[in-house]
Design an enzyme around this catalytic site. Structure first.
Site, PDB file in Angstrom:
ATOM      1  N   SER A  37     -10.631  -0.310   2.626  1.00 12.97           N
ATOM      2  CA  SER A  37      -9.849  -0.601   4.202  1.00 12.97           C
ATOM      3  C   SER A  37      -9.779   0.844   4.861  1.00 12.97           C
ATOM      4  O   SER A  37      -9.303   1.219   3.803  1.00 12.97           O
ATOM      5  CB  SER A  37      -8.228  -1.483   3.729  1.00 12.97           C
ATOM      6  OG  SER A  37      -9.090  -2.547   3.005  1.00 12.97           O
ATOM      7  N   GLU A  90      -5.305   4.046   5.646  1.00 16.15           N
ATOM      8  CA  GLU A  90      -4.610   4.150   4.554  1.00 16.15           C
ATOM      9  C   GLU A  90      -4.854   4.705   4.047  1.00 16.15           C
ATOM     10  O   GLU A  90      -4.930   5.166   2.492  1.00 16.15           O
ATOM     11  CB  GLU A  90      -5.686   2.504   4.099  1.00 16.15           C
ATOM     12  CG  GLU A  90      -4.661   1.565   3.078  1.00 16.15           C
ATOM     13  CD  GLU A  90      -6.002   0.968   1.669  1.00 16.15           C
ATOM     14  OE1 GLU A  90      -6.137   1.703   1.597  1.00 16.15           O
ATOM     15  OE2 GLU A  90      -4.924  -0.335   2.249  1.00 16.15           O
ATOM     16  N   ARG A  92       0.702  -1.385  -0.072  1.00 15.98           N
ATOM     17  CA  ARG A  92       0.023  -0.100   0.262  1.00 15.98           C
ATOM     18  C   ARG A  92       0.722   1.165   0.274  1.00 15.98           C
ATOM     19  O   ARG A  92       0.194   2.361   0.717  1.00 15.98           O
ATOM     20  CB  ARG A  92      -0.645   0.345   1.384  1.00 15.98           C
ATOM     21  CG  ARG A  92      -2.214  -1.096   1.421  1.00 15.98           C
ATOM     22  CD  ARG A  92      -2.982  -0.949  -0.338  1.00 15.98           C
ATOM     23  NE  ARG A  92      -4.038  -1.803   0.601  1.00 15.98           N
ATOM     24  CZ  ARG A  92      -4.196  -2.958  -0.094  1.00 15.98           C
ATOM     25  NH1 ARG A  92      -3.333  -3.291  -0.883  1.00 15.98           N
ATOM     26  NH2 ARG A  92      -5.394  -3.302   0.161  1.00 15.98           N
TER      27      ARG A  92
END
Ligand code: EPU
Length: 337
Positions: free
Chosen positions: A237, A333, A162
């Site tokens: 997420s 995130e 990520r």
């Protein structure tokens, strides 16, 4: 290209947060992007692609540039591989479906990820054992400062979990305008080892899956677990899965023998943040207009009219509780704006 004033950003972010952009413009090609970036009247600029990885907590008192560059073309083609370039404003999942229609393999595990092509490299989107970087060749991006185009190779992007250069030192300095991937035309490499895919294919009674079967399996898993932003606002997420040392993990095992983990390196493991948040008691909790999704605790949701600041406060409470219970800090995130 039309400059608009006081536009609601609700349709432009998958969380469905209703804040205003003081100025708003949608750009459809490189020339328009160049022109808009050189407008000195608006020093404060925000780029929006699919709006799938952001939490808007207040009105934006500047110029929002909506990336609407479209088009998919084949750059090169051999017997076994094809190199495909997609422009930033293409919807990611529609691009995946286009690849499947042409029997181009490599991104089928990334089916149904919300957002646009142009934002995919920023956080190196990933799901079910595959990440964007696995098929990535390069992307083209415009420098905000000089309005010139630069090609970033895979090595330049410095992809991680990520993560990429676009979240690190190139943050805010470049706008991705297109992404080029290398995809297989036959003898596709299939990634079916991820537990959920294996069992989904078994329940579909498929033993020799095609890339289309894998995409179908991923779509049904995601539909079951993750809310569709069209129905319930969300950004996928909200937190990253934390990586902790093996020694901290062994300490945690004493009190939490069922804690799941994935190996990362010799000394580190990754813990599913969804498990930590569920254990902390937040899964499915609703607080008026917002809450934690009932099927995947990693996803915070807007049931309709939530404020971004309410969701941000909830995320902080979750972080503090997880830290107190497990001594693990979980990072967000999504980008908080
Ligand atoms: N789990 C729970 N409770 C929950 C959610 C998860 O206990 O509410 C535990 C379970 O043990 C489960 C494990 O977590 O087996 C893993 O869950 P899942 O397969 O859903 O994956 P994840 O690690 O929670 C990551 C990505 C997702 C991606 C899936 C599948 C991150 C931050 N998230 O979630 O990505 O779809 O793997 O590969 O890495 C996204 O980025 O928006 C996203 C949805």
């Amino acid at each position: 290209m039309q400059l608009q004033e006081n536009i609601s950003l609700k349709p432009y972010n998958t969380f469905g947060i209703d804040v205003l952009a003081k100025h708003f413009i949608s750009v459809s090609n490189i020339e328009e992007l160049k022109q808009v970036l050189s407008l000195e009247t608006y020093p404060n600029k925000l780029i929006i692609g699919g709006g799938s990885n952001m939490l808007l907590t207040k009105n934006f008192d500047g110029l929002v540039i909506h990336m609407n560059l479209k088009g998919i073309d084949i750059v090169s083609d051999t017997d076994d591989y094809v190199t495909v370039r997609a422009h930033a404003g293409e919807n990611w999942h529609e691009f995946v479906l286009w690849c499947l229609e042409n029997d181009f393999g490599g991104i089928e595990n990334l089916s149904l990820i919300p957002g646009n092509v142009g934002t995919a490299p920023i956080q190196n989107i990933g799901a079910y054992g595959v990440e964007l970087k696995d098929t990535f060749v390069s992307c083209e991006a415009m420098s905000v400062e000089t309005q010139t185009l630069k090609t970033f190779t895979k090595a330049d992007c410095d992809f991680g979990y990520r993560n990429s250069i676009f979240k690190q030192h190139a943050k805010g300095r470049y706008i991705i305008t297109s992404v080029t991937l290398k995809l297989s035309k036959n003898n596709h490499t299939l990634y079916v080892d991820y537990g959920a895919i294996k069992s989904e294919l078994e329940s579909m009674k498929i033993s020799a899956p095609t890339i289309q079967d894998i995409s179908n399996a991923v779509i049904s898993i995601r539909k079951r677990k993750l809310p569709d932003p069209k129905d319930i606002g969300n950004s996928g997420s909200f937190f990253k899965n934390p990586v902790i040392s093996k020694s901290s993990f062994n300490t945690l095992l004493v009190n939490f023998p069922d804690i799941p983990s994935y190996p990362v390196s010799e000394n580190e493991v990754k813990i599913p943040a969804g498990w930590l948040i569920e254990k902390a008691g937040f899964k499915g909790k609703q607080f008026g207009e917002y809450g934690v999704h009932k099927n995947q605790a990693l996803v915070l949701v807007n049931y309709g009219n939530a404020k971004g600041s309410d969701i941000l406060n909830l995320s902080k409470i979750i972080q503090k509780t997880v830290e107190r219970l497990f001594d693990i800090s979980i990072d967000t995130e999504v980008n908080i704006l």
